[in-house]
Design a protein around this motif. Structure first.
Motif, short mmCIF file in Angstrom:
data_model
loop_
_atom_site.label_atom_id
_atom_site.label_comp_id
_atom_site.label_asym_id
_atom_site.label_seq_id
_atom_site.Cartn_x
_atom_site.Cartn_y
_atom_site.Cartn_z
N SER A 86 -20.41 16.89 -3.01
CA SER A 86 -20.19 15.79 -2.07
C SER A 86 -19.08 14.86 -2.55
N ILE A 87 -19.06 14.56 -3.84
CA ILE A 87 -17.99 13.71 -4.39
C ILE A 87 -16.65 14.39 -4.19
N THR A 88 -16.58 15.67 -4.47
CA THR A 88 -15.34 16.42 -4.29
C THR A 88 -14.84 16.32 -2.86
N ILE A 89 -15.72 16.56 -1.91
CA ILE A 89 -15.33 16.57 -0.50
C ILE A 89 -14.96 15.17 -0.01
N VAL A 90 -15.80 14.19 -0.29
CA VAL A 90 -15.56 12.84 0.22
C VAL A 90 -14.27 12.25 -0.37
N CYS A 91 -14.03 12.45 -1.65
CA CYS A 91 -12.80 11.92 -2.25
C CYS A 91 -11.56 12.54 -1.61
N PHE B 286 0.84 -1.18 0.00
CA PHE B 286 0.00 0.00 0.00
C PHE B 286 0.88 1.23 0.00
N LEU B 287 0.84 1.99 -1.07
CA LEU B 287 1.56 3.25 -1.15
C LEU B 287 0.55 4.38 -0.96
N PRO B 288 0.64 5.11 0.15
CA PRO B 288 -0.37 6.13 0.45
C PRO B 288 -0.53 7.18 -0.63
N SER B 289 0.57 7.65 -1.19
CA SER B 289 0.44 8.70 -2.21
C SER B 289 -0.16 8.14 -3.49
N SER B 290 0.12 6.89 -3.82
CA SER B 290 -0.47 6.28 -5.01
C SER B 290 -1.96 5.99 -4.80
N PHE B 291 -2.35 5.72 -3.56
CA PHE B 291 -3.77 5.56 -3.24
C PHE B 291 -4.50 6.89 -3.35
N ALA B 292 -3.85 7.95 -2.89
CA ALA B 292 -4.49 9.26 -2.86
C ALA B 292 -4.60 9.89 -4.25
N MET B 293 -3.66 9.59 -5.14
CA MET B 293 -3.62 10.25 -6.45
C MET B 293 -4.92 10.09 -7.26
N PRO B 294 -5.46 8.88 -7.45
CA PRO B 294 -6.69 8.80 -8.24
C PRO B 294 -7.88 9.44 -7.53
N LEU B 295 -7.88 9.43 -6.20
CA LEU B 295 -8.97 10.08 -5.48
C LEU B 295 -8.91 11.59 -5.65
N VAL B 296 -7.73 12.16 -5.64
CA VAL B 296 -7.58 13.60 -5.89
C VAL B 296 -8.01 13.91 -7.32
N SER B 297 -7.65 13.05 -8.26
CA SER B 297 -8.06 13.26 -9.65
C SER B 297 -9.58 13.21 -9.80
N LEU B 298 -10.21 12.27 -9.12
CA LEU B 298 -11.67 12.18 -9.16
C LEU B 298 -12.31 13.40 -8.52
N SER B 299 -11.71 13.87 -7.44
CA SER B 299 -12.22 15.06 -6.77
C SER B 299 -12.12 16.29 -7.67
N VAL B 300 -11.00 16.45 -8.33
CA VAL B 300 -10.82 17.58 -9.24
C VAL B 300 -11.79 17.47 -10.42
N ALA B 301 -12.00 16.25 -10.92
CA ALA B 301 -12.94 16.06 -12.03
C ALA B 301 -14.36 16.47 -11.61
N ALA B 302 -14.77 16.08 -10.40
CA ALA B 302 -16.10 16.46 -9.92
C ALA B 302 -16.19 17.98 -9.74
N VAL C 106 -2.22 15.66 1.22
CA VAL C 106 -3.11 16.09 0.15
C VAL C 106 -4.24 16.96 0.70
N LEU C 107 -4.43 16.96 2.01
CA LEU C 107 -5.48 17.79 2.59
C LEU C 107 -5.20 19.28 2.40
N PHE C 108 -3.94 19.63 2.13
CA PHE C 108 -3.63 21.03 1.82
C PHE C 108 -4.33 21.46 0.53
N LEU C 109 -4.60 20.51 -0.36
CA LEU C 109 -5.29 20.84 -1.61
C LEU C 109 -6.75 21.20 -1.38
N THR C 110 -7.28 20.89 -0.20
CA THR C 110 -8.68 21.21 0.04
C THR C 110 -8.92 22.71 0.20
N LEU C 111 -7.88 23.45 0.53
CA LEU C 111 -8.05 24.89 0.72
C LEU C 111 -8.47 25.60 -0.57
#
Length: 157
Positions: free
Chosen positions: A44-49, A1-17, A61-66
């Motif tokens: 909701s998709i943006t926030i949850v992802c 489990f690589l945390p940054s690799s797990f987070a990357m597609p979720l951030v991409s999905l969040s940005v897409a939403a 990656v939570l810094f990107l939420t700002l």
């Protein structure tokens, strides 16, 4: 489990939403019930992802939420944004705390520990953990990793 690799597609999905939400607003459609419901779903998709990416994956990656929150504020009232965010944090963080605490045998929240260790640690954390390099190291590393592409890039106007 690589945390940054797990987070990357979720951030991409969040940005897409988030971009879909912006596109929906720019399309000029009136806020009918179906459009308002779609806006709420995309927010909701943006926030949850982002919460899952930051709490389960890599906390930095939570810094990107700002900046994302500033965009979401154009579409949601402040109180709705805070409520949705808190609901997502509680829904994701409680199971993480419960599972990790059960395995560690004590109450713990690893994303907070990671952030405190890397950001606020007086000793043993930060850049000293992996070392620091001279300024030219990064240019040499770029030349090695982008061997053929680097001269082509530098030749661009």
């Amino acid at each position: 489990f690589l945390p940054s690799s797990f987070a990357m597609p979720l951030v991409s999905l969040s940005v897409a939403a988030l971009l879909d939400l912006e596109g929906l607003s720019l399309s000029g459609k009136k806020d009918r019930g179906d459009v308002a419901g779609l806006k709420a779903k995309l927010a909701s998709i943006t926030i949850v992802c982002m919460v899952v990416a930051g709490v389960v994956g890599w906390p930095f990656v939570l810094f990107l939420t700002l900046p994302m929150a500033s965009v979401l504020l154009a579409h949601l009232p402040f109180l709705s944004l805070v409520t949705l965010s808190l609901q997502a944090v509680v829904a994701v963080a409680l199971p993480v705390i419960a599972i990790d605490s059960a395995f560690y045998g004590r109450l713990t929240f690893p994303p907070l520990n990671i952030a405190l260790y890397n950001i606020a640690s007086e000793s043993g954390g930060g850049s000293e953990l992996y070392g620091t390099e001279a300024w030219w190291f990064y240019l040499a590393n770029l030349a090695l990793n982008a061997n053929v592409a680097l001269p082509l890039f530098l030749a661009l106007p």
